[in-house]
Write an enzyme that holds these catalytic residues in place. Sequence first.
Site, PDB file in Angstrom:
ATOM      1  N   CYS A  73      28.461 -26.867   3.913  1.00  0.00           N
ATOM      2  CA  CYS A  73      28.087 -27.380   5.235  1.00  0.00           C
ATOM      3  C   CYS A  73      27.753 -26.144   6.034  1.00  0.00           C
ATOM      4  O   CYS A  73      28.513 -25.171   6.027  1.00  0.00           O
ATOM      5  CB  CYS A  73      29.246 -28.143   5.866  1.00  0.00           C
ATOM      6  N   ASP A  89      19.356 -28.701  12.359  1.00  0.00           N
ATOM      7  CA  ASP A  89      20.685 -29.110  11.887  1.00  0.00           C
ATOM      8  C   ASP A  89      21.204 -30.129  12.896  1.00  0.00           C
ATOM      9  O   ASP A  89      20.581 -30.361  13.948  1.00  0.00           O
ATOM     10  CB  ASP A  89      21.618 -27.885  11.821  1.00  0.00           C
ATOM     11  N   SER A  90      22.383 -30.687  12.596  1.00  0.00           N
ATOM     12  CA  SER A  90      23.001 -31.589  13.570  1.00  0.00           C
ATOM     13  C   SER A  90      23.528 -30.815  14.774  1.00  0.00           C
ATOM     14  O   SER A  90      23.874 -31.422  15.783  1.00  0.00           O
ATOM     15  CB  SER A  90      24.171 -32.321  12.909  1.00  0.00           C
ATOM     16  N   GLU A 106      31.757 -26.780  16.543  1.00  0.00           N
ATOM     17  CA  GLU A 106      30.964 -27.217  17.704  1.00  0.00           C
ATOM     18  C   GLU A 106      31.689 -26.934  19.023  1.00  0.00           C
ATOM     19  O   GLU A 106      31.053 -26.774  20.053  1.00  0.00           O
ATOM     20  CB  GLU A 106      30.634 -28.710  17.617  1.00  0.00           C
ATOM     21  N   CYS A 118      20.853 -28.041   6.913  1.00  0.00           N
ATOM     22  CA  CYS A 118      21.980 -28.974   6.991  1.00  0.00           C
ATOM     23  C   CYS A 118      22.127 -29.616   5.616  1.00  0.00           C
ATOM     24  O   CYS A 118      21.170 -30.202   5.094  1.00  0.00           O
ATOM     25  CB  CYS A 118      21.680 -30.038   8.044  1.00  0.00           C
ATOM     26  N   HIS A 122      27.922 -25.498   9.021  1.00  0.00           N
ATOM     27  CA  HIS A 122      28.867 -25.143  10.083  1.00  0.00           C
ATOM     28  C   HIS A 122      29.999 -24.254   9.542  1.00  0.00           C
ATOM     29  O   HIS A 122      30.607 -23.503  10.303  1.00  0.00           O
ATOM     30  CB  HIS A 122      29.506 -26.398  10.683  1.00  0.00           C
TER      31      HIS A 122
HETATM   32  N1  DGL Z   1      25.897 -28.688   9.336  1.00  0.00           N
HETATM   33  C1  DGL Z   1      25.718 -29.894   8.638  1.00  0.00           C
HETATM   34  C2  DGL Z   1      25.817 -29.766   7.142  1.00  0.00           C
HETATM   35  O1  DGL Z   1      25.475 -28.732   6.622  1.00  0.00           O
HETATM   36  C3  DGL Z   1      26.285 -31.175   9.197  1.00  0.00           C
HETATM   37  C4  DGL Z   1      27.555 -31.148   9.929  1.00  0.00           C
HETATM   38  C5  DGL Z   1      27.790 -32.481  10.615  1.00  0.00           C
HETATM   39  O2  DGL Z   1      27.061 -32.774  11.569  1.00  0.00           O
HETATM   40  O3  DGL Z   1      28.676 -33.228  10.178  1.00  0.00           O
HETATM   41  O4  DGL Z   1      26.182 -30.693   6.466  1.00  0.00           O
END
Ligand code: DGL
Length: 275
Positions: free
Chosen positions: A186, A10-11, A154, A73, A188
Amino acid sequence: MDSRPIGIFDSGVGGLTVAHAIMEKMPGEAITFIGDTAHSPYGTKPIAEVRRLALDIMDRLVASNVKMLVIACNTATAAALADARERYRDRLGIPVVEVIRPAVRRAIRTTQTGRVGVIATPATIKSGSYQDAFAAADIQLCTQACPAFVELAESGVTAGPDVERVAEEYLRPVRDFGVDTLVLGCTHYPLLSGVISYTMGEDVTLVTSSEETAKDVYRTLASHKLFSDASVGGTTVDASQLRFYTTGDPAQFGRLARRFVGPEVGRARSAKELE
Ligand code: DGL
């Protein structure tokens, strides 16, 4: 039998929600996770740039000898799934599991009223991936980008008045649309599910991709005969086989990862150690 690790990325820390579900369901599988924190957030970058970053991370996972890739992600799924399937599955026989279709599948099964919300990064919403995935179903969709949620997750801030204020601002239109199901599009966002649920109200069911994606991972391991010896033998992998890397600061990433996943994360490592 194949005891090589499952590669997940993931990011940043969001993909840990998917890794955690996989670890719970398949404790006999080794895991190599990369959080591309140095390039986070993905969700506010142009799609072509996210594709390049995602393929670079997947190249590194493949070079480290993983048996499967999990794009944990949504933004990277929207940007790079087709390329990844061609590059790794079709050319190298490495299956690629993603997070958008599993969440859509679950939402369609969950909604009673047919009014569904999707919250995701600006890049995911703009890509139209969720809109396309829901297109065949009889669903009225309300989409909303919530970029600040990624920064909050984050930085480890997942509760309190500041988060509530941001959540109220983003989610009011979705609530007013009258959804009964909300997709956290997302990875996150499940880290903020407390405040999201509080803001949406208890009648709205939250759908995350982690559980459904873990089921897809199981199905893929089964259909490709890729389970590890430990999985088949009914044992749990050694902690040293659960490896968490970041392209950013390992100390900060490790702290968050232990908080979100648990002590089994141990020490987070620099992605440079993977080379
Ligand atoms: N967690 C990621 C997603 O599911 C990306 C979040 C990000 O880096 O903007 O889209």
